[in-house]
Write a protein that holds these residues in place. Structure first.
Motif, PDB file in Angstrom:
ATOM      1  N   SER A   3       0.824  -1.210   0.000  1.00 46.32           N
ATOM      2  CA  SER A   3       0.000   0.000   0.000  1.00 46.32           C
ATOM      3  C   SER A   3       0.854   1.254   0.000  1.00 46.32           C
ATOM      4  O   SER A   3       2.008   1.242   0.448  1.00 46.32           O
ATOM      5  CB  SER A   3      -0.915  -0.002   1.232  1.00 46.32           C
ATOM      6  OG  SER A   3      -1.748  -1.145   1.237  1.00 46.32           O
ATOM      7  N   GLU A   4       0.254   2.349  -0.475  1.00 50.13           N
ATOM      8  CA  GLU A   4       0.949   3.636  -0.459  1.00 50.13           C
ATOM      9  C   GLU A   4       1.218   4.103   0.962  1.00 50.13           C
ATOM     10  O   GLU A   4       2.260   4.688   1.254  1.00 50.13           O
ATOM     11  CB  GLU A   4       0.109   4.692  -1.182  1.00 50.13           C
ATOM     12  CG  GLU A   4      -0.050   4.492  -2.667  1.00 50.13           C
ATOM     13  CD  GLU A   4      -0.981   5.527  -3.247  1.00 50.13           C
ATOM     14  OE1 GLU A   4      -0.494   6.590  -3.688  1.00 50.13           O
ATOM     15  OE2 GLU A   4      -2.209   5.289  -3.255  1.00 50.13           O
ATOM     16  N   THR A  54      -6.304   6.827  -1.621  1.00 49.50           N
ATOM     17  CA  THR A  54      -4.963   6.334  -1.322  1.00 49.50           C
ATOM     18  C   THR A  54      -5.055   4.888  -0.861  1.00 49.50           C
ATOM     19  O   THR A  54      -5.854   4.565   0.019  1.00 49.50           O
ATOM     20  CB  THR A  54      -4.322   7.192  -0.212  1.00 49.50           C
ATOM     21  OG1 THR A  54      -4.318   8.561  -0.606  1.00 49.50           O
ATOM     22  CG2 THR A  54      -2.904   6.743   0.073  1.00 49.50           C
ATOM     23  N   ALA A 133       6.019   0.973   1.863  1.00 49.37           N
ATOM     24  CA  ALA A 133       5.053   2.058   1.722  1.00 49.37           C
ATOM     25  C   ALA A 133       5.734   3.377   1.372  1.00 49.37           C
ATOM     26  O   ALA A 133       6.931   3.564   1.601  1.00 49.37           O
ATOM     27  CB  ALA A 133       4.265   2.221   3.020  1.00 49.37           C
ATOM     28  N   GLY A 134       4.951   4.295   0.831  1.00 54.60           N
ATOM     29  CA  GLY A 134       5.452   5.642   0.607  1.00 54.60           C
ATOM     30  C   GLY A 134       5.506   6.427   1.902  1.00 54.60           C
ATOM     31  O   GLY A 134       6.418   7.238   2.124  1.00 54.60           O
ATOM     32  N   THR A 159      11.071   5.228   3.841  1.00 53.33           N
ATOM     33  CA  THR A 159       9.637   5.523   3.899  1.00 53.33           C
ATOM     34  C   THR A 159       9.407   6.766   4.756  1.00 53.33           C
ATOM     35  O   THR A 159      10.036   6.922   5.808  1.00 53.33           O
ATOM     36  CB  THR A 159       8.884   4.326   4.520  1.00 53.33           C
ATOM     37  OG1 THR A 159       9.070   3.173   3.695  1.00 53.33           O
ATOM     38  CG2 THR A 159       7.402   4.614   4.660  1.00 53.33           C
ATOM     39  N   THR A 265       2.185  12.143   0.254  1.00 60.66           N
ATOM     40  CA  THR A 265       2.563  10.913  -0.441  1.00 60.66           C
ATOM     41  C   THR A 265       2.424  11.073  -1.949  1.00 60.66           C
ATOM     42  O   THR A 265       3.209  10.496  -2.727  1.00 60.66           O
ATOM     43  CB  THR A 265       1.696   9.745   0.062  1.00 60.66           C
ATOM     44  OG1 THR A 265       1.840   9.636   1.482  1.00 60.66           O
ATOM     45  CG2 THR A 265       2.105   8.427  -0.575  1.00 60.66           C
ATOM     46  N   ARG A 266       1.433  11.872  -2.367  1.00 59.64           N
ATOM     47  CA  ARG A 266       1.244  12.146  -3.799  1.00 59.64           C
ATOM     48  C   ARG A 266       2.083  13.345  -4.261  1.00 59.64           C
ATOM     49  O   ARG A 266       1.908  13.833  -5.370  1.00 59.64           O
ATOM     50  CB  ARG A 266      -0.241  12.399  -4.071  1.00 59.64           C
ATOM     51  CG  ARG A 266      -1.136  11.181  -3.795  1.00 59.64           C
ATOM     52  CD  ARG A 266      -0.930  10.084  -4.790  1.00 59.64           C
ATOM     53  NE  ARG A 266      -1.694   8.887  -4.525  1.00 59.64           N
ATOM     54  CZ  ARG A 266      -2.959   8.670  -4.917  1.00 59.64           C
ATOM     55  NH1 ARG A 266      -3.595   9.613  -5.592  1.00 59.64           N
ATOM     56  NH2 ARG A 266      -3.555   7.530  -4.649  1.00 59.64           N
TER      57      ARG A 266
END
Length: 312
Positions: A3-4, A54, A133-134, A159, A265-266
């Protein structure tokens, strides 16, 4: 598939009761509306992240009971990864009770057995999704050594580490801050982190600057009932609370952290992320209970009109 964002935090049965008048301790009042929800800070943030588009996984603990079964079913329906939610045998799933009256007054009760808190072994078992993950949100209401391990696993893997709150063990605060990329704290938590009250914007700016020197590049502090200060490498802004009809403040901070993390995160700029975070918090106060109801039209409606530049 990873997952992000991974959320490391609490999962609980959230019992929301709406009454005409908030009862005194030991008394009762007629129930106008009653609902049982997937709740707890970790689950609230995971739900918000999912609603924002997300991909998200949750690391937490529920009992091996019917309540735990129900909560995991709800989480999966909310498109939340639950592979690393621990089912603890012989443990009663945590319970939160939020009693809200029509004037917005509330009583909040919590039953959180120690066994529903994460252990270091639980976090180690989730090291793969945390590392992939991000961003990872680590709630500091969990035991400090557990939070530190989660932050260290994420930091080592590159991360983004988002710390939510203030640690239970002051001795580990320096280590946690050194691993953090983002720290968000309400007024009480900010005082615990810094040792100083944060009564106004100027004090918040000084506190944020001091915290940034200890590790995190972005610090977000609540400033009383006024709003939130966002201090990062792109600048420092104060964003007043959005004016709206507040029914229940439960979960506003969770929505703020989730929306902020989703935007970062984006790779959105801090100004954009701050506006989205404040709008998400405002949206969550418009209904009873901590579960968010986020959508693009709602967030557009509640976007703050301006961000005030602060010269720290």
């Amino acid at each position: 598939m990873f997952s992000e964002v991974v959320v490391v935090g609490q999962i609980a049965r959230d019992l929301v009761i709406e009454v005409p008048e908030t009862p005194e301790a030991g008394s009762s009042a007629p129930v106008r509306h009653r609902q049982e929800l997937l709740g707890g800070k970790g689950a609230n943030q995971a739900v918000a992240l999912s609603q924002l588009g997300t991909s998200v996984a949750l690391v937490g603990v529920v009992g091996r009971d019917r309540t735990g079964d129900s909560l995991l079913t709800q989480a999966r329906a909310d498109r939340i990864g639950t592979s690393h939610v621990v089912r603890r045998p012989g443990v009663e799933t945590a319970l939160l009770v939020d009693v809200v009256d029509e004037r917005g007054r509330r009583r909040y009760l919590e039953h959180t057995p120690d066994e529903t808190l994460l252990t270091e072994a639980d976090v180690l078992a989730a090291s793969a999704p945390i590392s992939a993950a991000g961003s990872v949100i680590v709630q500091l209401q969990q035991p400090a050594p557990v939070a530190l391990l989660a932050a260290r696993l994420a930091h080592t893997a590159g991360t983004r580490v988002v710390l939510d709150g203030a640690p239970q063990d002051d001795a580990l605060t320096p280590d946690l801050l050194a691993l953090a990329d983002v720290v968000r704290a309400d007024g009480h938590e900010a005082e615990l982190l810094t040792g100083q009250p944060v009564p106004d914007v100027a004090a918040a700016a000084r506190a944020a600057a001091g915290l940034r020197q200890r590790g995190p590049s972005l610090v977000v502090l609540e400033v009383g009932a006024e709003g939130n200060l966002f201090a990062g490498p792109e600048g420092t802004w104060f964003v007043p609370h959005v004016e709206t009809d507040v029914v229940d403040p439960t979960g506003a901070g969770d929505a703020l952290v989730a929306a902020l993390t989703a935007a970062l995160t984006r790779r959105h700029p801090l100004e954009t992320a701050a506006g989205l975070a404040v709008a998400a918090a405002a949206a969550t106060t418009e209904h009873a209970g901590g579960r968010p109801h986020l959508s693009r039209p709602v967030l557009d409606r509640l976007q703050p009109r301006h961000l005030q530049t602060v010269h720290a």
